[in-house]
Design an enzyme around this catalytic site. Structure first.
Site, mmCIF file in Angstrom:
data_model
loop_
_atom_site.group_PDB
_atom_site.id
_atom_site.type_symbol
_atom_site.label_atom_id
_atom_site.label_comp_id
_atom_site.label_asym_id
_atom_site.label_seq_id
_atom_site.Cartn_x
_atom_site.Cartn_y
_atom_site.Cartn_z
ATOM 1 N N SER A 88 0.824 -1.207 0.000
ATOM 2 C CA SER A 88 0.000 0.000 0.000
ATOM 3 C C SER A 88 0.855 1.253 0.000
ATOM 4 O O SER A 88 0.332 2.361 -0.104
ATOM 5 C CB SER A 88 -0.907 0.017 1.233
ATOM 6 O OG SER A 88 -0.123 0.049 2.423
ATOM 7 N N ASN A 134 -5.273 6.161 -0.270
ATOM 8 C CA ASN A 134 -4.481 6.744 0.815
ATOM 9 C C ASN A 134 -4.123 8.197 0.546
ATOM 10 O O ASN A 134 -4.032 9.017 1.465
ATOM 11 C CB ASN A 134 -3.210 5.933 1.042
ATOM 12 C CG ASN A 134 -3.488 4.599 1.717
ATOM 13 O OD1 ASN A 134 -4.618 4.317 2.118
ATOM 14 N ND2 ASN A 134 -2.473 3.765 1.830
ATOM 15 N N HIS A 148 -3.334 -3.880 -4.878
ATOM 16 C CA HIS A 148 -3.528 -3.459 -3.491
ATOM 17 C C HIS A 148 -4.936 -3.823 -3.039
ATOM 18 O O HIS A 148 -5.893 -3.103 -3.288
ATOM 19 C CB HIS A 148 -3.281 -1.954 -3.354
ATOM 20 C CG HIS A 148 -3.488 -1.452 -1.967
ATOM 21 N ND1 HIS A 148 -3.936 -0.167 -1.696
ATOM 22 C CD2 HIS A 148 -3.342 -2.057 -0.760
ATOM 23 C CE1 HIS A 148 -4.040 -0.017 -0.400
ATOM 24 N NE2 HIS A 148 -3.689 -1.143 0.190
ATOM 25 N N GLU A 173 -6.786 -1.745 -5.865
ATOM 26 C CA GLU A 173 -6.087 -0.736 -6.656
ATOM 27 C C GLU A 173 -5.034 -1.468 -7.509
ATOM 28 O O GLU A 173 -4.146 -2.132 -6.970
ATOM 29 C CB GLU A 173 -5.403 0.286 -5.750
ATOM 30 C CG GLU A 173 -6.385 1.206 -5.043
ATOM 31 C CD GLU A 173 -5.712 2.212 -4.130
ATOM 32 O OE1 GLU A 173 -6.076 3.400 -4.188
ATOM 33 O OE2 GLU A 173 -4.825 1.805 -3.340
#
Length: 406
Positions: free
Chosen positions: A243, A314, A264, A276
C-alpha cells in the site's frame, strides 16, 4: 476556529479532500470513475468525491475553498484550476446537467468520457494457478478470495504451523458463511480442495500469477522479488499488495519489470470490494489488462492508477484524517468532529474512529510518505498524531488511541 457548527467542520475537512480529488483527475492520474469507485469501495463512502462535487455544486465548493484559501493561504485550499474552469463554463454539477458527469434529471447518462462496454478488460494471459506468499490476515484473505472464485492456489509460508493457520482460518471463515446460509459443505470442500500450502518458494514455479502479501519492508520484498525472478516461469505476473512501497523498485529487482504490477487489496480481502491496480513505468499493457480482468472475475472492483505515493485511496484519505487532527488542536472536541462528519458527509466513521481502527502508527507513516513525495506544507503530520504514536497510543490494537478502548 470560533464556529464549530457541523457545517463548518464539514467544510474545513471535506472541501480540501474534494479539491485534492479534482487535482488528481486534472493530472490524469486516474479516471473520474476510478477516483469515485476507490473512495466508495475502499472507504465505504456513500458517494465518490467527484459525484459529491456535482451534488453540492462546483460553484459552491469553489466559493467555500476560496474563502478558506483567503483565510489560511494554504495551497491545498486554493481551488483547483479545473474546478475554476468548469465553473466558468457553467458546468456546475447535477443541477446544471453537467459537472464531472452528465445528467438527465437525477440520472447520470453516458457522455464522451464514459467507457465503452466494449472496452471491458480481457484476460490476455491464461490464469489457472495462483500463488500467494504470506500467511497473515491479508494473505489468508487473498488465498480465500481466489479459491472461492475457482482458482487453484499455492500459498507459501515460513513454517508448517503458519500454513496450518491459514487453512484453519479459511475453514473458520467458510463455516461462518455456512452458518449464515451463504454457502454449504460441498462448496467448502471444493474451496479447501483447491488449496496447497508449502514452506518452499520453489512450489510457485508453475503459477500463472503470484501475489506477494508479506510485511511492508522494502528489503524483504526486494529479496522476495529477486527470488520470484529466479523461480517462477516466464510469462507469469508478479504482483505485490503493498500500500506504500514503490512498485517500480520491486520491478527493477527482476529481469522482467514488464511483468510486475501492484494489486492493493483492502482488509479484510474477503469483504472489501476494492483492488487498486498499480502500474509501474515498465508494466506491460497486457499484464495490466489481465490483472484488471482477473479482479473482475474474483468479484472485485478494480481501479487503475500509476506508481505514486498513496495511490488513490491513501492519497485522498490520509490528508483529510491529518486535517481532522489539526482541527482538534484548535480546541474542537473529537466527538464533535466525528459526529459532524458522519452527519454532514455521511461517512461511515468519524476521522478519529477511523484513525484508531487503521492504527495511528500506520496513519503517521503514510502521512510522512505523502509529505515526502508531494512536498506540500499542508501534508506535514500533525503534532498530536506524532505524540499519540510516541506515547504508544496506536488505536484499537493497543486499547488506546484518540479514544480509550479498555
Amino acid at each position: 476556529m470560533t464556529d464549530t457548527s457541523a457545517t463548518q467542520i464539514h467544510d474545513t475537512l471535506v472541501l480540501p479532500y474534494l479539491n485534492h480529488a479534482v487535482r488528481m483527475f486534472e493530472q490524469s492520474y486516474a479516471s473520474r470513475g476510478d477516483i469515485d469507485n476507490a473512495m466508495r469501495f475502499g472507504c465505504g463512502y456513500p458517494r465518490g468525491p467527484l459525484t459529491t462535487l456535482d451534488e453540492i455544486g462546483l460553484d459552491v465548493v469553489r466559493d467555500g475553498l476560496a474563502a478558506r484559501y483567503a483565510e489560511t493561504g494554504d495551497n491545498l485550499h486554493k481551488p483547483a484550476d479545473l474546478l475554476e474552469k468548469l465553473v466558468a463554463e457553467g458546468r456546475t454539477g447535477k443541477a446544471a446537467g453537467r459537472g464531472f458527469y452528465t445528467y438527465e434529471g437525477d440520472a447520470v447518462v453516458a457522455d464522451d468520457e464514459t467507457p465503452s462496454a466494449d472496452d471491458q478488460p480481457q484476460l490476455k494471459h491464461e490464469i489457472a494457478k495462483v500463488g500467494v506468499v504470506g500467511t497473515g490476515t491479508m494473505a489468508s484473505g487473498i488465498v480465500q478470495v481466489f479459491a472461492q472464485a475457482g482458482y487453484d492456489v499455492v500459498f507459501v509460508g515460513r513454517g508448517e504451523d503458519k500454513i496450518a493457520g491459514v487453512t484453519a482460518g479459511i475453514t473458520k471463515g467458510l463455516d461462518k458463511l455456512i452458518e449464515r446460509g451463504k454457502s454449504d459443505e460441498e462448496t467448502k470442500a471444493a474451496v479447501l480442495g483447491r488449496l496447497t500450502g508449502a514452506t518452499s518458494r520453489e512450489a510457485l514455479a508453475d503459477v500463472d500469477i503470484v501475489v506477494e502479501a508479506i510485511a511492508e519492508d522494502l528489503d524483504l520484498k526486494l529479496e522476495l522479488f529477486r527470488d520470484f525472478d529466479r523461480i517462477i516461469k516466464q510469462g507469469a505476473i508478479l504482483a505485490t499488495t503493498t500500500s506504500s512501497l514503490p512498485i517500480t523498485q520491486l520491478a527493477d529487482a527482476t529481469s522482467r519489470p514488464e511483468s510486475v504490477i501492484g494489486m492493493h487489496f483492502f482488509n479484510p480481502a474477503t469483504v472489501m470490494k476494492l483492488v487498486e491496480v498499480v502500474t509501474g513505468p515498465s508494466t506491460s499493457a497486457e499484464v495490466n489488462e489481465t490483472t484488471l480482468a482477473l479482479c473482475a472475475k474474483v468479484g472485485k472492483v478494480a481501479v487503475s492508477c500509476a506508481d505514486r505515493s498513496g495511490f488513490i485511496v491513501n492519497c485522498l484519505l490520509f490528508p483529510y484524517l491529518n486535517d481532522a487532527v489539526l482541527l482538534s488542536e484548535t480546541g474542537v472536541e473529537l466527538d464533535v468532529i466525528n459526529d459532524a462528519i458522519k452527519a454532514e458527509a455521511g461517512f461511515p466513521m468519524g476521522p478519529f474512529q477511523l484513525l484508531d481502527v487503521v492504527g495511528n502508527d500506520v496513519s503517521l507513516a503514510i502521512q510522512k510518505e505523502l509529505y515526502a513525495e508531494f512536498k506540500e506544507p499542508g501534508f506535514a503530520p500533525a503534532a498530536t498524531l506524532e505524540k499519540v504514536v510516541a506515547d504508544g497510543h496506536l488505536g484499537r490494537k493497543t486499547k488506546r488511541g484518540f479514544h480509550d478502548y479498555s
